[in-house]
Design an enzyme around this catalytic site. Structure first.
Site, PDB file in Angstrom:
ATOM      1  N   GLU A   1      11.718 -44.113 -10.763  1.00 43.37           N
ATOM      2  CA  GLU A   1      10.855 -45.297 -10.767  1.00 43.37           C
ATOM      3  C   GLU A   1      10.363 -45.593 -12.180  1.00 43.37           C
ATOM      4  OE1 GLU A   1       8.943 -45.195  -6.310  1.00 43.37           O
ATOM      5  OE2 GLU A   1       7.828 -44.239  -7.907  1.00 43.37           O
TER       6      GLU A   1
ATOM      7  N   CYS B   1       6.124 -47.999 -18.363  1.00 44.58           N
ATOM      8  CA  CYS B   1       6.033 -46.557 -18.151  1.00 44.58           C
ATOM      9  C   CYS B   1       7.382 -46.121 -17.583  1.00 44.58           C
ATOM     10  CB  CYS B   1       4.894 -46.241 -17.183  1.00 44.58           C
ATOM     11  SG  CYS B   1       4.817 -44.501 -16.728  1.00 44.58           S
TER      12      CYS B   1
ATOM     13  N   CYS C   1      11.138 -33.570 -10.913  1.00 46.49           N
ATOM     14  CA  CYS C   1      10.579 -32.725 -11.972  1.00 46.49           C
ATOM     15  C   CYS C   1      10.528 -31.288 -11.462  1.00 46.49           C
ATOM     16  CB  CYS C   1       9.179 -33.193 -12.365  1.00 46.49           C
ATOM     17  SG  CYS C   1       8.511 -32.269 -13.774  1.00 46.49           S
TER      18      CYS C   1
ATOM     19  N   CYS D   1       3.515 -29.350 -10.907  1.00 47.79           N
ATOM     20  CA  CYS D   1       2.060 -29.501 -11.082  1.00 47.79           C
ATOM     21  C   CYS D   1       1.447 -29.878  -9.722  1.00 47.79           C
ATOM     22  CB  CYS D   1       1.744 -30.572 -12.127  1.00 47.79           C
ATOM     23  SG  CYS D   1       2.500 -30.202 -13.726  1.00 47.79           S
TER      24      CYS D   1
ATOM     25  N   CYS E   1       0.456 -33.610  -8.551  1.00 47.29           N
ATOM     26  CA  CYS E   1       1.398 -34.682  -8.879  1.00 47.29           C
ATOM     27  C   CYS E   1       2.387 -34.959  -7.748  1.00 47.29           C
ATOM     28  CB  CYS E   1       2.144 -34.273 -10.147  1.00 47.29           C
ATOM     29  SG  CYS E   1       3.519 -35.341 -10.551  1.00 47.29           S
TER      30      CYS E   1
ATOM     31  N   CYS F   1      -1.075 -42.966 -12.478  1.00 44.77           N
ATOM     32  CA  CYS F   1      -0.755 -41.639 -13.014  1.00 44.77           C
ATOM     33  C   CYS F   1      -0.688 -40.604 -11.907  1.00 44.77           C
ATOM     34  CB  CYS F   1      -1.840 -41.205 -13.998  1.00 44.77           C
ATOM     35  SG  CYS F   1      -1.740 -42.061 -15.538  1.00 44.77           S
TER      36      CYS F   1
HETATM   37  S1  SF4 Z   1       2.711 -34.008 -13.906  1.00 44.31           S
HETATM   38 FE1  SF4 Z   1       4.402 -34.249 -12.437  1.00 44.31          FE
HETATM   39  S2  SF4 Z   1       6.048 -35.250 -13.597  1.00 44.31           S
HETATM   40 FE2  SF4 Z   1       4.567 -34.444 -15.100  1.00 44.31          FE
HETATM   41  S3  SF4 Z   1       5.315 -32.388 -15.618  1.00 44.31           S
HETATM   42 FE3  SF4 Z   1       3.884 -32.079 -13.927  1.00 44.31          FE
HETATM   43  S4  SF4 Z   1       5.157 -32.154 -12.062  1.00 44.31           S
HETATM   44 FE4  SF4 Z   1       6.367 -33.017 -13.751  1.00 44.31          FE
END
Ligand code: SF4
Length: 352
Positions: free
Chosen positions: A95, A108, A115, A119, A122, A340
């Protein structure tokens, strides 16, 4: 033969395109023409390369392809932000987000499909990791969001942030090359000062950025300034604790002389106390920085919540009383999950 079994011509460097034309005994200036079509004019078909003879265009199309990607849909927020879904040639999904404001049009963009870093706040992390994006896939997002910016707002992109899906420094060779093309005079000609790369902080690659004299602005997604807390929300920190990060950032600052931004998501009753603000102030004493305090946007299935306004203000006041430069950032596009930390999960679940 289907397009994606041939090499995408946009994966070739200028030298490799030179080499190709030399190998087929074509005039050297053809390489320059093709390169300009690819990167200055954003061309995605050999037929459109109107200053090349048909024989050359045919030869190119028998040898190379364009792995272009398809738009899967757009959502528009009440604040004007648009989120655009893309399906890549192999089915991977990403996206991009276009964020208009009075003075700016910011794109963005994503650097990976999914990923690997996990995290805990996220949405992208919930997808896991598919693959790194190619140079062309990174540049194509800019090209398409620029077109949408023209259509929707009558203006070119003014800023680019690498803050979409993925950790840019885990795909650094492609990100570096894409930025060269986005900023180069032979490419799109956007100033590097208008580009921000956001990272959780990969110490070895931060040193590399300094050695490479990397021109865009750097933003560090810190979100907690003690290992005890950061380990809980950014598992990568367990392997590369904060002292390693500080050491790499001190190196970066000494070598480049540049200030960077520290991004800090305020998570209710997790990292928003005055003790947390003190830890952040201590971290920031190591280098000149600007701090962005970011309002968190809750994600379905993730327990974190946004800090309340009073806490945010106290946190900000605490830092400002220590002469720190602090801004509070409200993420745009919350109602379409484009803000975000919200990218990807919902649309991609619908697609698969
Ligand atoms: S915030 Fe999300 S996209 Fe960014 S590094 Fe951490 S897991 Fe990956």
């Amino acid at each position: 033969m289907s397009g994606n079994q041939l090499t995408d011509i946009r994966s070739l460097s200028r030298e490799e395109i030179d080499g190709y034309f030399s190998s087929i005994r074509e005039k050297p200036f053809r390489a320059k023409q093709v390169y300009e079509w690819l990167w200055k004019k954003g061309c995605i078909s050999f037929d459109s390369m109107s200053n090349l003879p048909k024989s050359v265009r045919d030869q190119l199309s028998e040898t190379f392809s364009f792995n272009v990607f398809a738009e899967t849909g757009r959502q528009q927020s009440v604040d004007g932000t648009q989120k655009i879904g893309f399906r890549l040639h192999d089915g991977a999904m990403i996206e991009g987000v276009l964020i208009p404001s009075e003075e700016r049009a910011t794109a963005c963009i994503s650097t990976q499909a999914g990923c690997a870093l996990g995290c805990t706040f996220c949405a992208t992390a919930k997808l896991g990791f598919s693959r790194n994006l190619t140079v062309a896939e990174i540049v194509d997002q800019v090209r398409i969001l620029n077109e949408i910016s023209h259509e929707s707002h009558g203006t070119s992109l003014s800023n680019i942030v690498l803050m979409g899906m993925g950790e840019p420094l885990f795909n650094y060779p492609h990100v570096k090359r894409a930025i060269e093309l986005i900023t180069g005079e032979d490419g799109m000609g956007i100033s590097p000062q208008r580009i921000t790369l956001s990272t959780v902080g990969v110490p070895k690659v931060i040193r590399q950025l300094a050695d490479d004299n990397f021109k865009p602005h750097l933003a560090l997604s810190l979100h907690a300034a003690t290992d005890a807390k950061r380990n809980k929300i950014i598992p990568f920190n367990q392997r590369h604790p904060i002292y390693e990060l500080i050491s790499a950032l001190v190196y970066y600052h000494k070598k480049t002389g540049k200030r960077f931004t520290v991004e800090y998501l305020l998570l209710r009753e997790f990292n928003d106390s005055l003790a947390d603000a003190r830890s952040l102030a201590e971290f920031c004493r190591n280098f000149p920085v600007k701090v962005n305090l970011i309002e968190y946007n809750p994600v379905e299935g993730i327990e974190f919540q946004r800090s309340d306004m009073k806490k945010m203000k106290e946190f900000k006041d605490f830092l400002e009383a220590r002469n720190m430069v602090v801004n509070v950032r409200q993420s745009r596009g919350k109602d379409i999950d484009a803000a975000c930390g919200q990218l990807a999960a919902k649309n991609i679940r619908r697609e698969t």
